[in-house]
Write an enzyme that holds these catalytic residues in place. Structure first.
Site, PDB file in Angstrom:
ATOM      1  N   TRP A 164       0.836  -1.215   0.000  1.00 30.91           N
ATOM      2  CA  TRP A 164       0.000   0.000   0.000  1.00 30.91           C
ATOM      3  C   TRP A 164       0.867   1.260   0.000  1.00 30.91           C
ATOM      4  O   TRP A 164       0.503   2.265  -0.608  1.00 30.91           O
ATOM      5  CB  TRP A 164      -0.992   0.007   1.177  1.00 30.91           C
ATOM      6  N   LYS A 223      -6.976   6.676   8.980  1.00 34.97           N
ATOM      7  CA  LYS A 223      -7.823   6.747  10.172  1.00 34.97           C
ATOM      8  C   LYS A 223      -8.550   8.099  10.268  1.00 34.97           C
ATOM      9  O   LYS A 223      -9.422   8.269  11.100  1.00 34.97           O
ATOM     10  CB  LYS A 223      -6.979   6.541  11.435  1.00 34.97           C
ATOM     11  N   TYR A 248       4.226  -1.142   9.849  1.00 33.27           N
ATOM     12  CA  TYR A 248       4.687  -1.212   8.453  1.00 33.27           C
ATOM     13  C   TYR A 248       6.125  -0.707   8.392  1.00 33.27           C
ATOM     14  O   TYR A 248       6.382   0.449   8.755  1.00 33.27           O
ATOM     15  CB  TYR A 248       3.767  -0.381   7.560  1.00 33.27           C
ATOM     16  N   HIS A 306       8.360   0.624   6.501  1.00 34.62           N
ATOM     17  CA  HIS A 306       8.847   1.588   5.510  1.00 34.62           C
ATOM     18  C   HIS A 306       8.744   2.911   6.259  1.00 34.62           C
ATOM     19  O   HIS A 306       7.644   3.271   6.700  1.00 34.62           O
ATOM     20  CB  HIS A 306       7.951   1.582   4.261  1.00 34.62           C
ATOM     21  N   LEU A 307       9.863   3.613   6.388  1.00 36.82           N
ATOM     22  CA  LEU A 307       9.861   4.762   7.314  1.00 36.82           C
ATOM     23  C   LEU A 307       8.760   5.774   7.003  1.00 36.82           C
ATOM     24  O   LEU A 307       8.595   6.209   5.867  1.00 36.82           O
ATOM     25  CB  LEU A 307      11.216   5.473   7.305  1.00 36.82           C
ATOM     26  N   HIS A 308       7.999   6.107   8.035  1.00 39.20           N
ATOM     27  CA  HIS A 308       6.948   7.121   7.916  1.00 39.20           C
ATOM     28  C   HIS A 308       6.839   7.879   9.228  1.00 39.20           C
ATOM     29  O   HIS A 308       7.198   7.354  10.286  1.00 39.20           O
ATOM     30  CB  HIS A 308       5.613   6.468   7.525  1.00 39.20           C
ATOM     31  N   VAL A 309       6.338   9.113   9.126  1.00 30.55           N
ATOM     32  CA  VAL A 309       6.226   9.970  10.309  1.00 30.55           C
ATOM     33  C   VAL A 309       4.756  10.347  10.484  1.00 30.55           C
ATOM     34  O   VAL A 309       4.065  10.671   9.516  1.00 30.55           O
ATOM     35  CB  VAL A 309       7.092  11.251  10.119  1.00 30.55           C
ATOM     36  N   HIS A 310       4.278  10.269  11.727  1.00 28.79           N
ATOM     37  CA  HIS A 310       2.884  10.603  12.029  1.00 28.79           C
ATOM     38  C   HIS A 310       2.785  12.083  12.410  1.00 28.79           C
ATOM     39  O   HIS A 310       3.574  12.569  13.230  1.00 28.79           O
ATOM     40  CB  HIS A 310       2.378   9.775  13.218  1.00 28.79           C
TER      41      HIS A 310
HETATM   42  N1  GTA Z   1      -3.385   6.775   3.919  1.00 23.57           N
HETATM   43  O1  GTA Z   1      -3.753   2.319   3.016  1.00 23.57           O
HETATM   44  C1  GTA Z   1      -3.463   3.204   3.825  1.00 23.57           C
HETATM   45  C2  GTA Z   1      -2.998   2.948   5.146  1.00 23.57           C
HETATM   46  N2  GTA Z   1      -2.753   1.812   5.862  1.00 23.57           N
HETATM   47  C3  GTA Z   1      -2.906   0.437   5.417  1.00 23.57           C
HETATM   48  C4  GTA Z   1      -2.308   2.158   7.094  1.00 23.57           C
HETATM   49  N3  GTA Z   1      -2.258   3.496   7.181  1.00 23.57           N
HETATM   50  C5  GTA Z   1      -2.683   4.017   5.990  1.00 23.57           C
HETATM   51  N4  GTA Z   1      -2.803   5.297   5.591  1.00 23.57           N
HETATM   52  C6  GTA Z   1      -3.237   5.530   4.335  1.00 23.57           C
HETATM   53  N5  GTA Z   1      -3.550   4.520   3.485  1.00 23.57           N
HETATM   54  O2  GTA Z   1      -1.357   5.423  11.199  1.00 23.57           O
HETATM   55  C7  GTA Z   1      -1.791   4.280   8.310  1.00 23.57           C
HETATM   56  C8  GTA Z   1      -2.230   3.731   9.644  1.00 23.57           C
HETATM   57  C9  GTA Z   1      -1.122   4.188  10.590  1.00 23.57           C
HETATM   58  C10 GTA Z   1       0.086   4.317   9.668  1.00 23.57           C
HETATM   59  C11 GTA Z   1       1.075   3.226   9.916  1.00 23.57           C
HETATM   60  O3  GTA Z   1      -0.385   4.205   8.345  1.00 23.57           O
HETATM   61  O4  GTA Z   1      -3.493   4.238  10.020  1.00 23.57           O
HETATM   62  P1  GTA Z   1       2.429   2.253  11.938  1.00 23.57           P
HETATM   63  O5  GTA Z   1       3.257   1.476  10.976  1.00 23.57           O
HETATM   64  O6  GTA Z   1       3.129   2.888  13.050  1.00 23.57           O
HETATM   65  O7  GTA Z   1       1.286   1.274  12.355  1.00 23.57           O
HETATM   66  O8  GTA Z   1       1.665   3.404  11.175  1.00 23.57           O
HETATM   67  P2  GTA Z   1       0.199   1.299  13.527  1.00 23.57           P
HETATM   68  O9  GTA Z   1       0.118   2.607  14.166  1.00 23.57           O
HETATM   69  O10 GTA Z   1       0.381   0.101  14.375  1.00 23.57           O
HETATM   70  O11 GTA Z   1      -1.054   0.985  12.685  1.00 23.57           O
HETATM   71  P3  GTA Z   1      -2.519   1.333  12.963  1.00 23.57           P
HETATM   72  O12 GTA Z   1      -3.220   0.691  11.816  1.00 23.57           O
HETATM   73  O13 GTA Z   1      -2.686   2.762  13.163  1.00 23.57           O
HETATM   74  O14 GTA Z   1      -2.908   0.552  14.298  1.00 23.57           O
HETATM   75  C12 GTA Z   1      -2.793   1.075  15.597  1.00 23.57           C
HETATM   76  C13 GTA Z   1      -4.089   0.925  16.342  1.00 23.57           C
HETATM   77  O15 GTA Z   1      -4.998   1.923  15.875  1.00 23.57           O
HETATM   78  C14 GTA Z   1      -4.824  -0.384  16.076  1.00 23.57           C
HETATM   79  O16 GTA Z   1      -4.379  -1.439  16.872  1.00 23.57           O
HETATM   80  C15 GTA Z   1      -6.237   0.009  16.372  1.00 23.57           C
HETATM   81  O17 GTA Z   1      -6.487  -0.047  17.764  1.00 23.57           O
HETATM   82  C16 GTA Z   1      -6.324   1.448  15.931  1.00 23.57           C
HETATM   83  N6  GTA Z   1      -6.913   1.589  14.581  1.00 23.57           N
HETATM   84  C17 GTA Z   1      -6.381   1.152  13.435  1.00 23.57           C
HETATM   85  N7  GTA Z   1      -7.163   1.453  12.373  1.00 23.57           N
HETATM   86  C18 GTA Z   1      -8.228   2.105  12.869  1.00 23.57           C
HETATM   87  C19 GTA Z   1      -9.383   2.661  12.268  1.00 23.57           C
HETATM   88  N8  GTA Z   1      -9.578   2.620  10.925  1.00 23.57           N
HETATM   89  N9  GTA Z   1     -10.275   3.252  13.060  1.00 23.57           N
HETATM   90  C20 GTA Z   1     -10.076   3.330  14.396  1.00 23.57           C
HETATM   91  N10 GTA Z   1      -8.987   2.821  15.024  1.00 23.57           N
HETATM   92  C21 GTA Z   1      -8.076   2.202  14.284  1.00 23.57           C
END
Ligand code: GTA
Length: 329
Positions: free
Chosen positions: A167, A199, A265, A267-271
């Protein structure tokens, strides 16, 4: 080949998400509730729930595992915040049912017009077993990872077991989410793409959430960063803040800019999130402020290669099992 197939699958999944999103926008725009866009069919009418992975009355979210056709899927439903700019219409256009009245206190059920009842919906399909575990409620344990542990335990594990970053490549290759890009610096070394995190529904700045994805494809996480990457990190920090000020009128002092360790994931990314918004994963055990990362690398070029880093892992996370096996927990 497999890589090409996986790519098509992922683009397909993205289309699925787009369909869900379009359906949501259409509902909001059309008052009669009749679907005019043939693409906005409700793909979730076929969804068969097998288990609720977790839910939260406070967050107003539910994570569900089930099947879409013959594919495993995870569906995330989240009630969206009430927006100030919709209040007038919400008050005038709704029905109000009295529940109870006592002295100066009364409670009601406000039956709002359909367009105010949207539920932000995320679909992961096909979902892997790892996705199902990721969204399942589980207890976490704090892990202590030395630089050596990273090389001997974490790195071999993530090389075999981590989530696909297809993605991310789709975004960098402009195959997905192109219309959502907020800022782009195309430089191959210090460049990045800034876009809304999935999100965030972008309806209100209160829960603003963007991610900056670096153009370089071989930086997995914080652990790979050395002082060589300072120009990249400074560029993201500076230009990311400027772009957010320009687009959302939100000053740098209102932002929390950080990296996750461990990320999901590699692949380096910043929130980039709004300071007051308690985004999932913004706690001290997982989030590393970009400003601190920059300073730490300025004072020690090998800081993240050598320091012990602490992070939580869920009970079912395979990496936790690896730390236990190695006698590190
Ligand atoms: N624009 O396709 C995408 C995509 N994906 C697959 C992931 N991200 C994307 N963004 C776009 N398109 O902030 C985003 C994620 C995340 C970042 C990756 O990329 O939303 P990370 O590698 O540090 O991973 O960041 P992280 O933070 O663990 O992932 P994630 O998914 O945010 O999960 C953390 C917790 O957030 C989950 O355990 C869950 O409790 C909560 N969460 C996840 N998704 C949702 C949601 N859709 N709604 C509410 N809560 C959520």
């Amino acid at each position: 080949d497999t890589a090409a197939k996986r790519e098509t699958d992922t683009v397909g999944t993205d289309e699925l998400t787009q369909k869900v999103k379009r359906a949501r926008v259409d509902d909001e725009n059309g008052d009669d509730g009749v679907e005019k866009d043939p693409e906005s069919e409700n793909i979730l009418s076929e969804f068969k729930t097998s288990a609720v992975l977790s839910d939260s009355a406070r967050e107003k979210t539910i994570f569900i595992h089930g099947k879409l056709g013959d594919q495993e899927a995870v569906v995330i439903l989240e009630k969206t915040p009430i927006r100030e700019d919709t209040l007038a219409e919400l008050f005038t256009g709704s029905k109000l049912k009295l529940e109870m009245k006592n002295d100066i206190y009364s409670t009601y059920q406000l039956l709002a017009p359909a367009k105010f009842n949207e539920i932000k919906t995320t679909v992961v399909c096909p979902a892997t077993e790892k996705h199902v575990k990721k969204y399942q409620r589980q207890e976490s344990s704090l892990v202590e990872e030395t630089g050596e542990d990273y090389k001997s335990i974490t790195l071999p594990y993530i090389q075999k077991q981590s989530f696909s970053v297809q993605w991310v490549h789709n975004i960098l290759d402009k195959k997905a989410e192109t219309e959502r890009i907020v800022f782009e610096d195309p430089d191959p070394d210090v460049g990045f793409l800034l876009l809304p995190d999935f999100k965030w529904d972008q309806k209100q700045v209160d829960d603003l959430y963007l991610i900056a994805i670096v153009n370089q494809r071989d930086i997995k996480s914080l652990r790979d960063l050395t002082s060589e990457h300072l120009p990249l990190l400074q560029n993201i920090f500076q230009k990311g803040k400027e772009a957010i000020l320009q687009r959302y009128s939100l000053a740098a002092s209102k932002l929390r800019v950080y990296l996750h360790y461990q990320p999901s994931y590699y692949h380096l990314h910043v929130h980039f999130t709004k300071l007051g918004y308690q985004a999932p994963g913004c706690g001290v055990e997982r989030a590393h402020l970009l400003a601190d990362v920059i300073q730490n690398l300025q004072s020690d070029p090998e800081y993240y290669k050598t320091r012990t880093l602490y992070f939580p892992l869920r009970a079912e996370d395979g990496l936790l099992g690896q730390f236990k096996e190695a006698g590190r927990l």
